[in-house]
Each structure stands twice: as C-alpha cells, then as structure tokens.
Design a protein around this motif. Structure first.
Motif, PDB file in Angstrom:
ATOM      1  N   ASN A  18       7.104 -11.053   6.250  1.00 32.16           N
ATOM      2  CA  ASN A  18       6.204 -10.199   7.025  1.00 32.16           C
ATOM      3  C   ASN A  18       5.943  -8.880   6.322  1.00 32.16           C
ATOM      4  OD1 ASN A  18       7.999 -11.582   9.546  1.00 32.16           O
ATOM      5  ND2 ASN A  18       5.783 -11.666   9.710  1.00 32.16           N
ATOM      6  N   TYR A  19       4.796  -8.340   6.631  1.00 30.47           N
ATOM      7  CA  TYR A  19       4.466  -6.980   6.185  1.00 30.47           C
ATOM      8  C   TYR A  19       4.926  -6.010   7.252  1.00 30.47           C
ATOM      9  CZ  TYR A  19       1.751  -2.838   4.946  1.00 30.47           C
ATOM     10  OH  TYR A  19       1.371  -1.560   4.617  1.00 30.47           O
ATOM     11  N   ILE A  20       5.734  -5.023   6.871  1.00 30.34           N
ATOM     12  CA  ILE A  20       6.219  -4.021   7.811  1.00 30.34           C
ATOM     13  C   ILE A  20       5.605  -2.683   7.443  1.00 30.34           C
ATOM     14  CG2 ILE A  20       8.234  -2.893   8.798  1.00 30.34           C
ATOM     15  CD1 ILE A  20       8.000  -5.851   9.454  1.00 30.34           C
ATOM     16  N   SER A  21       4.843  -2.133   8.369  1.00 28.97           N
ATOM     17  CA  SER A  21       4.065  -0.941   8.061  1.00 28.97           C
ATOM     18  C   SER A  21       4.939   0.254   7.708  1.00 28.97           C
ATOM     19  CB  SER A  21       3.166  -0.585   9.245  1.00 28.97           C
ATOM     20  OG  SER A  21       2.361   0.528   8.935  1.00 28.97           O
TER      21      SER A  21
ATOM     22  N   SER B 273       0.836  -1.187   0.000  1.00 29.02           N
ATOM     23  CA  SER B 273       0.000   0.000   0.000  1.00 29.02           C
ATOM     24  C   SER B 273       0.869   1.234   0.000  1.00 29.02           C
ATOM     25  CB  SER B 273      -0.911  -0.006   1.229  1.00 29.02           C
ATOM     26  OG  SER B 273      -1.605   1.212   1.358  1.00 29.02           O
ATOM     27  N   GLN B 274       0.297   2.331  -0.433  1.00 25.80           N
ATOM     28  CA  GLN B 274       0.994   3.611  -0.343  1.00 25.80           C
ATOM     29  C   GLN B 274       0.868   4.205   1.057  1.00 25.80           C
ATOM     30  OE1 GLN B 274       2.955   4.907  -2.832  1.00 25.80           O
ATOM     31  NE2 GLN B 274       2.509   2.876  -3.672  1.00 25.80           N
ATOM     32  N   ASN B 275       0.006   3.603   1.871  1.00 25.38           N
ATOM     33  CA  ASN B 275      -0.225   4.107   3.220  1.00 25.38           C
ATOM     34  C   ASN B 275       0.154   3.044   4.241  1.00 25.38           C
ATOM     35  OD1 ASN B 275      -1.558   6.588   2.304  1.00 25.38           O
ATOM     36  ND2 ASN B 275      -3.200   5.217   1.658  1.00 25.38           N
ATOM     37  N   PRO B 276       0.627   3.485   5.408  1.00 29.69           N
ATOM     38  CA  PRO B 276       0.901   2.502   6.469  1.00 29.69           C
ATOM     39  C   PRO B 276      -0.394   1.919   6.997  1.00 29.69           C
ATOM     40  CG  PRO B 276       1.169   4.743   7.293  1.00 29.69           C
ATOM     41  CD  PRO B 276       0.945   4.865   5.811  1.00 29.69           C
ATOM     42  N   CYS B 277      -0.278   0.897   7.817  1.00 27.81           N
ATOM     43  CA  CYS B 277      -1.463   0.267   8.389  1.00 27.81           C
ATOM     44  C   CYS B 277      -2.299   1.270   9.173  1.00 27.81           C
ATOM     45  CB  CYS B 277      -1.048  -0.869   9.324  1.00 27.81           C
ATOM     46  SG  CYS B 277      -0.670  -2.400   8.483  1.00 27.81           S
ATOM     47  N   TRP B 278      -3.580   0.960   9.209  1.00 27.54           N
ATOM     48  CA  TRP B 278      -4.517   1.826   9.918  1.00 27.54           C
ATOM     49  C   TRP B 278      -4.165   1.905  11.398  1.00 27.54           C
ATOM     50  CZ3 TRP B 278      -7.871   0.686  13.947  1.00 27.54           C
ATOM     51  CH2 TRP B 278      -8.819   1.667  14.258  1.00 27.54           C
ATOM     52  N   GLU B 279      -4.268   3.128  11.916  1.00 24.92           N
ATOM     53  CA  GLU B 279      -4.124   3.356  13.348  1.00 24.92           C
ATOM     54  C   GLU B 279      -5.292   4.216  13.811  1.00 24.92           C
ATOM     55  OE1 GLU B 279       0.087   4.072  14.940  1.00 24.92           O
ATOM     56  OE2 GLU B 279       0.177   4.835  12.899  1.00 24.92           O
ATOM     57  N   GLY B 280      -5.797   3.899  14.993  1.00 23.79           N
ATOM     58  CA  GLY B 280      -6.867   4.717  15.520  1.00 23.79           C
ATOM     59  C   GLY B 280      -7.724   3.985  16.520  1.00 23.79           C
TER      60      GLY B 280
ATOM     61  N   LEU C  90       4.195   3.305  15.242  1.00 24.11           N
ATOM     62  CA  LEU C  90       4.156   2.283  14.204  1.00 24.11           C
ATOM     63  C   LEU C  90       5.003   2.643  12.990  1.00 24.11           C
ATOM     64  CD1 LEU C  90       2.889  -0.434  13.414  1.00 24.11           C
ATOM     65  CD2 LEU C  90       0.974   0.835  12.429  1.00 24.11           C
ATOM     66  N   LYS C  91       5.093   3.909  12.674  1.00 19.34           N
ATOM     67  CA  LYS C  91       5.859   4.326  11.500  1.00 19.34           C
ATOM     68  C   LYS C  91       7.355   4.101  11.688  1.00 19.34           C
ATOM     69  CE  LYS C  91       2.417   7.874  10.392  1.00 19.34           C
ATOM     70  NZ  LYS C  91       1.556   7.531  11.545  1.00 19.34           N
ATOM     71  N   ARG C  92       7.754   3.868  12.911  1.00 24.53           N
ATOM     72  CA  ARG C  92       9.169   3.648  13.205  1.00 24.53           C
ATOM     73  C   ARG C  92       9.422   2.254  13.762  1.00 24.53           C
ATOM     74  NH1 ARG C  92      12.140   8.243  14.640  1.00 24.53           N
ATOM     75  NH2 ARG C  92      12.738   7.377  16.657  1.00 24.53           N
ATOM     76  N   ASN C  93       8.393   1.444  13.827  1.00 23.05           N
ATOM     77  CA  ASN C  93       8.538   0.138  14.463  1.00 23.05           C
ATOM     78  C   ASN C  93       8.927  -0.927  13.448  1.00 23.05           C
ATOM     79  OD1 ASN C  93       8.372  -1.166  17.055  1.00 23.05           O
ATOM     80  ND2 ASN C  93       6.648  -2.325  16.255  1.00 23.05           N
TER      81      ASN C  93
END
Length: 866
Positions: free
Chosen positions: A616-619, A129-136, A219-222
């Motif tokens: 694995n998928y890495i966000s 995806s062009q976007n990281p995984c959903w957070e919220g 998450l963007k840095r994990n």
C-alpha cells in the motif's frame, strides 16, 4: 466549459414474472423497480488552492521511525471532552457547508471542467512523491433530464461512497450533507426534480479529516490514505410509491429493506426468516402482500411463500415477516459457496408494485473456545489476510470488475478469509466474496483515533448500523467488526458497539469481533488476541499473542507477520526490487508465525490474518509499504505461493479453476553463492531436485522441531528444516545445492507418481519483451472506468525474466479506447515493468498495447474491451 445537458435514458428490460396460481395480476418489471447507472457524463473541478492543513487546525506530530518497539506503531489521538452538543455541531456544519458553497462556486462555475466517468479520483497520485496525497475541495456536477412519464414514481439517487464530506445540491438547493467516506447515502429526488426542464446536481467534496466523524485523523498522521473523489458508483432508483424501503436510508433497528436470516440450518433442512419493510408513499390506503420465491443456481424454484394481506395506510410502513423451510439445502461454504436467488415481490391491491432480487445463502456458524470456528458443523481454521482497497495512481476509485479481480487473486493465493481493513468496502467486494467463497470480517471506518464527544460517538454508532443494514444478507460475512481499529476507546464504548450490533443482529446467529488491547473488560463474541510488548523484543516467546481479557471467549489474530519483525524496518517488507533473499525472509516470517499461531493458540484462536495481501501507499510516509503477499501491482512475492501450497491437491475449491498440485521454487537461481539453499513450496509427498537435468537431491517435507524465532528484527534462523509441525504441507528445504548456471527443476510426487514440476533458469541476455494483462476472471469493461494491470517482462531466449534488472526503462504506448494512468515510461522492478491501463470508452473495441526497449524485440498485446 459549461456543463452540457445529458439526458438520462431510462432503459428497462422486461422480465417474465413467475406468478403462482393466484388471483394476482402480473405486471412487467418496468412498472416496478429500476436501477439505472448514473456514472456517466459528470464534470469535475478540483480546487488546488484548497489544499490546506488539517481542517481542525490540530497539531501534526509524526512517527519516530527509528523505534522498533510495539508501541511505536501507534500515534493514537484521544480527545477527552466533547465540546458542543451534537445538534449544535450539525447545525454549524450545515451553515458552514452553505457558506463554503456560496463563497466558492460562483468563481468556478464558468471555469473549464473536465468530463469524467465514475468511479473517479480527484487526483492521480504518483506512487512515490515528496508530497503527501492531495487534500482539499473538489466539485462534481451533472445535468440530467427526467422523463415526464416518471411523474408519480419515486426517484432516489444513491451514492455508494464519496470521500469524505459531501454536500449535495440539486437545482440550487442543498438537499443533503453526508459525513463519512465509506458508507452509502441516498437522496429522495421525487419532489425536487424538474420534469419539464433539465436538472443540475452538484456535489462538493472535502476529503480532509474532521475530528467529528470517523476516521477523524489527519492524513499526515493516518495509517492509510483516504484518497478522494466520488470513488464508488452512483445509481438512480425508480420505484412505485408503494415499495420496499432502503434499509440504510430508513435506519430501522433490525429492519428496513429485506432482511434474510437463516436461524436453523443443517444438512437435512434449513429455515429462512425474511423480514420485508414496505412503505406506502401514495395518496390512498392499500392492502399489501409480499411473496418470496427462492430459486436454486439453475433457476429452478425450490420454495414460495405468500404472506397474509395487511392494511397499509398512506404515509405508513409495515414489516412483513415470512418463515419457510427447505429440505436438503445446498449450503454455503468457502469450498462450495452455493447461492440461491431470493425474489421478493410486493403486491398492492393485487397488483405487483415492486420486486427486489438478491443472492442469499444458507450456512450455520459457531465460534467457541473449545471447538474454534465451525461452519455447517464442520471445523475450519480461518486462513486470512487483510486487504486495503487502493490501486496505484487512482487510489480507491476502483470499478466493480477491479474489486472482483482483487478478491479472485486472494482466493487463488490460498486464503479462505479476508479482513476488510479498516472500513466498509465497495458492495462489489461482498458480491465477489459470496461467489468465490471468501469469508469476511466486515468493519467500520477507524484507525488510532477516538473523540469522546456525542457527535463522534453517534456517528460511529450510525456507521455500525449502516454497515449492517447494507451487508447483513451476504453469507460471506462471518464476523462483524464494530471496532475503531487500534483506537482503544473506553471499555464502556467498546461494549456499547457490541450491544448495538446485536440490536441489529440476533445473538447466536451473528458474531462480533473487536480489540481487547488496553481493556479490562470487553464482551465481544470473538475477542481479538492481545499484542504484547516484551522488554527485550516482541514475539520472541510463544505466549505473546494470547487472548486474556476475555479468557472464556474464542480469539482471533487480526494481523501478523509484519510489524513484529522489526517495526518500521520489518524484515517481512520486500519486493522484486529488493530481491529473492529479501522475499525469502518475508516468506519465512509468515511460515514461522502461521505455524506458531496454530500450535500455540488453536482452536481457541479461530484464525489468523496476514498483514497484508497487497502493498500500500501510505501518505504520511510518501512511499510504498511493501508488507504484502503481493506487490502494489498485484504481482505475487514468494509468500504469495505459500498458502496455495497448503491446499489439498485436486480438491474442488470454488474460485480456483484447477487446483493442481503445487510446486514452487522460492529461488531465482542467479548464483548468489557457491552453494545454495533451495526452498520449494509444495503440497506433494516428495520433491526431486534437478540441476541441468541431473538429480542432485530428493526429500520428504521438512519435519524438524518448532523453535523460538530468535531476534525478530534480525531475521531469526530462516528455513532451519523445522517450525512446521502444524502446517498441512511443510516446505521442502534443500541445503548445500551446488550452483551451476542453467536449469533448476523441482518435480513433485504423490504416491510415487510425478504430478507437477517447476523450472527456473539462470537469466541470460534479454532479447524481447513479453506483455501480459491481469484480467483475473473479468475482461476489461468498456465503461470508462475499469482498469487492469499490464506487465512487461524483460525475458531471454528461454522466456526467463531478467529478475536482477531494476534499471531498464520500458516505454509503453496504446492504440484504442484506453489510457495509461500515470507515466508511460516505467522502470523495471525485478525485470518487470507494470502499468495501469484504464478504459476510456463506453463502446467495446480493440485495444493494442506496445512496450519498447532499445535493443529488444517489442512487446505487443491485444485486448478486447467488452
């Protein structure tokens, strides 16, 4: 849509209780303890407008992907000072949780909510995806009724895992706030539920990171993805007021629940020490006794132990310890993981009031620098891999069966141990490991983040205790990792974690492991080997994975075969799409490293663990990281056959139904050059190679010298006929095999007799689609959550996969009670297109899967969900 009432049907199975000759009255199990699945009839709402930046407002620096040095894999965050006191932080968290709920819920309670079954992910994520995984923020709610007949019973609601900040409301009241996405939590509902009208439970989840509890990192840095949702099961427990406690909930040092230990074990006899925590939440004082019955795998009673009678006042609890010995025990071992059944029964005033049943095992462990690892006094090298728990699309919301399938594939690949990275995994993982014979490194949540304040450290300590209280009775856990992965906190904190673990677990029976990188003095029982960062490139020499911080302690290599071979551009990372040459390079990196690890460090280093079993998928990178032995859809790469080829043929090994001799050709025979190098993985004495049924070569296993790898990010000198002196079964490397379109066959011989063969063929024009479901020992469960991989192979008239095909789009469809998760049109990777098929019904039935490609014969597969 408003939530519909869903009546809890309390089903109980009456079990026959085997009572020894005594004056105690036998009561049906229905009067003791019940565990009721609470996964159905939930409703779900996701607040997409809550998709926000880091909850802490921290900066978001990212990795430099152009660097390949050792240090560039780290984006560590270390917060020096603590800020507010822990009590103030918790008070503010509760106040914020109440305010958030009252601000959000009134506006969404009458919106359309989706009916879901747990485990559930808050958002289906694309693979890339062009976007990281959903957070919220997301909400779950459920209406349920409690039978009036249960008045007087104790009711506990257990959540095995929810990601990752949970506020639980019952009938309009906040009843629990839990911080952490990987540890279980439970709520005593007894005084909170209505018996004369429906109840409503609401769970508010926020999966964003918070620096006040692990993992703590944005998450963007994990380095791995948190995912979302109530992603593990929920259970309603019904007990009598006098009952065995929940060890995690009561959080008693070296106590709570039932603690089964085996302080003395050998082949002739074994001693069990069982500590049971009984609480009296009734209105009167009572007299209690505890009985332990040990059954073998056939259900035959081998031991019974009855405690003395103790007085237990109302509101009090007591730990009752019992010790017994059995003769000629069947021991737990990875090859033959013998399990006993322990039935713990509590009697109050001579009446049975509770019973807990669990699987246990007897095994003796030891770790030393001189002798390495020994199990039941036999030496054994830990041949391991790391496992993250996520699937495509649904993330970590895996069913119990899906967890089992993952572990089954690991055992079938030839590994004997698994490092559970980088958090405690689903309880089903440990049950599968107990049964299959996989040794586990059990760890707490953490990755490249440390906050040096009181509340963060307190929650790390609680994670350690929760992990141990939940998992301590599993014979599969051989090492405990109370270690924040790659966070490198102060030595004092690392040592506190070790000592705390041993408050819970006796020294000499249980063993800790943790990192020594960046430390001056650590005290782990088994110290993780150092990384090294040579000025020119890492791991060029043979002395760079030594364990030096604790020179008198045994070591272990927690990860290898990926980063050291080129960092972000590691040559290990490959797939069916990148092709056979890339997968062959990844295979070589693993073979060379595994041989070097044993040659240079064993037995002081007790084992090594590949990074990793699965892609694995890495966000933070918004793509797949293809470092696995198998890909994201669990299809093995060439490396997936190497460790299986290291097993002794015909040896009976648990989890492997037929341990026949291995012959695997790591070549697709597609004509990449005039002369081919053909690598065959085998545990045979000799391999004969044939092309179109003509013998072109035969030879014994490789036996060349061990050498330096060469330049790590340039691929070294793959398959030079050496670097195998410490492998049980070296590869067979055939050079200069003239390519000829058609059939390539490898025949394996043991003691002069042909015992196995494999054939690969040059792919011809594809004619049809072959469909296969990966069940790995467990059928698709009709539970509304179980999911299996279905693979569509594009094949020719001989059944050969069109392995160079990375462009064909396969259209899938399904009839029956199952859905395709994600897109139904999937592009092939190496001639195979894969989908994830998920059950949608609670009733068993027939499911038909179809796969179409224009010009090819349609593929059809029938599954029966059970």
């Amino acid at each position: 849509m408003k939530t519909k009432n869903s009546r809890v049907l309390i089903m109980c199975i009456v079990q026959i209780i085997c009572i020894s000759t005594s004056s105690f009255q036998a009561y049906a199990q229905k009067d003791a303890r019940r565990k009721i699945c609470f996964n159905n009839d939930w409703y779900f709402y996701r607040m997409d407008d809550a998709n926000a930046t880091d909850i802490n407002g921290t900066s978001t620096g990212l990795y430099d992907k152009n660097r390949t040095d050792f240090a560039s894999q780290f984006l560590n965050e270390y917060i020096q000072s603590g800020g507010s006191a822990a009590s103030d932080v918790m008070k503010n968290e509760v106040e914020k949780g109440i305010a958030d709920f009252h601000r959000e819920y009134p506006g969404l309670k009458d919106k359309i909510w989706n009916k879901v079954v747990l485990p559930h992910t808050a958002k289906i994520e694309p693979i890339t995806s062009q976007n990281p995984c959903w957070e919220g923020v997301s909400y779950y709610r459920k209406s349920f009724s409690i039978e009036k007949s249960l008045k007087g019973k104790k009711l506990f609601l257990e959540f095995e895992g929810a990601m990752q900040q949970s506020d639980v409301w019952l009938n309009g009241q906040l009843v629990l706030q839990h911080k952490g996405g990987y540890t279980p939590f439970s709520i005593d509902l007894t005084k909170l539920v209505n018996y004369d009208k429906p109840n409503e439970i609401i769970v508010r989840l926020d999966n964003r990171a918070d620096r006040n509890f692990p993992v703590g990192k944005d998450l963007k840095r994990n380095g791995f993805t948190y995912w979302s949702g109530i992603y593990r099961s929920v259970f309603l427990h019904v007990t009598n007021p006098v009952h065995i406690t929940d060890a995690v909930k009561v959080n008693k040092v070296a106590g709570g629940g039932v603690f089964f230990r085996t302080p003395e074990v050998d082949k002739n006899s074994a001693t069990a020490l069982v500590k049971t925590n009984v609480v009296n939440e009734g209105n009167i004082n009572i007299r209690v006794r505890v009985r332990q019955i040990l059954l073998n795998s056939s259900g035959k009673q081998v031991k019974e132990s009855l405690s003395e009678t103790l007085e237990l006042s109302k509101g009090g609890d007591v730990h009752i310890e019992q010790q017994f010995k059995i003769e000629n025990p069947s021991l737990w071992h990875p090859d033959h993981p013998f399990l006993y059944t322990l039935k713990t029964t509590v009697f109050a005033d001579n009446k049975q009031v509770d019973e807990m049943v669990q699987k246990v095992g007897f095994r003796k462990l030891s770790f030393s620098k001189a002798d390495g690892f020994r199990i039941n006094d036999e030496p054994l090298y830990l041949v391991g891999t790391n496992r993250h728990q996520d699937y495509p699309y649904i993330g970590v919301a895996l069913s119990k069966n899906a967890q089992y399938r993952d572990m089954k594939k690991i055992k079938e690949a030839g590994y004997n141990s698994v490092r559970l990275a980088h958090y405690t995994h689903d309880p089903a993982v440990y049950e599968a490991a107990d049964e299959l014979g996989l040794m586990l490194l059990d760890g707490i949540p953490g990755w490249q983040f440390f906050n040096n304040n009181d509340i963060f450290k307190q929650r790390v300590f609680r994670d350690i205790r929760d992990m141990i209280h939940r998992d301590r009775n599993h014979p599969s856990v051989v090492l405990w990792e109370p270690n924040l992965n790659e966070s490198y906190p102060p030595d004092e904190f690392r040592n506190q974690c070790h000592l705390l673990a041993h408050e819970e677990l006796p020294v000499g029976e249980y063993f800790t492991t943790g990192e020594t990188y960046g430390a001056k003095k650590t005290i782990w029982d088994v110290a993780m080997n150092n990384w090294s960062d040579s000025q020119d490139s890492i791991f060029r020499n043979t002395t760079e994975r030594a364990q030096t911080v604790q020179p008198n302690s045994p070591g272990i290599i927690k990860e290898y075969s990926d980063w050291e071979f080129g960092g972000w551009s590691s040559t290990t990372r490959s797939s069916r799409e990148t092709g056979e040459k890339a997968m062959l390079q990844g295979l070589w990196n693993t073979i060379w490293s595994h041989n070097a690890n044993i040659a240079n460090y064993a037995p002081a280093t007790v084992g090594d663990f590949t990074w990793a079993m699965y892609d694995n998928y890495i966000s933070n990178d918004k793509k797949l990281f293809e470092w696995g032995t198998a890909d994201y859809f669990r299809l093995p790469k060439f490396t997936g056959y190497f460790f299986r080829s290291q097993l002794e043929p015909y040896k009976k090994i648990a989890g492997i139904e037929t341990n026949q001799p291995v012959v695997f050709i790591a070549n697709w025979w597609t004509g990449g050059g005039k002369n081919e190098q053909v690598v065959v993985l085998s545990n045979c004495d000799k391999v004969v190679l044939k092309v179109n049924n003509r013998i072109v070569a035969e030879q014994l296993p490789d036996n060349g010298p061990d050498t330096f790898y060469g330049v790590p990010d340039k691929g070294g000198k793959p398959f030079d006929g050496g670097n195998c002196s410490h492998l049980k079964h070296p590869a067979f490397t055939f050079n200069n095999i003239a390519f000829e379109k058609g059939e390539l066959k490898a025949e394996g011989y043991i003691n002069g007799s042909k015992v196995s063969e494999q054939i690969v063929r040059t792919p011809e024009k594809p004619v049809r689609i072959k469909l296969e479901a990966d069940l790995s020992g467990k059928p698709l469960s009709a539970d509304g959550a179980d999911a299996v991989f279905v693979h569509a192979s594009i094949i020719d008239q001989y059944g050969t996969v069109s392995c160079l095909d990375n462009t064909t789009k396969v259209e899938f469809s399904v009839n029956g009670d199952a859905n395709i998760v994600g897109s139904s049109i999937v592009q092939t990777r190496g001639g195979i297109a894969s989908i994830l098929l998920q059950s949608t019904s609670l009733k068993s039935g027939k499911i038909t899967i179809f796969a179409k490609v224009r010009g090819l014969k349609e593929g059809t597969l029938i599954l029966i969900s059970k």
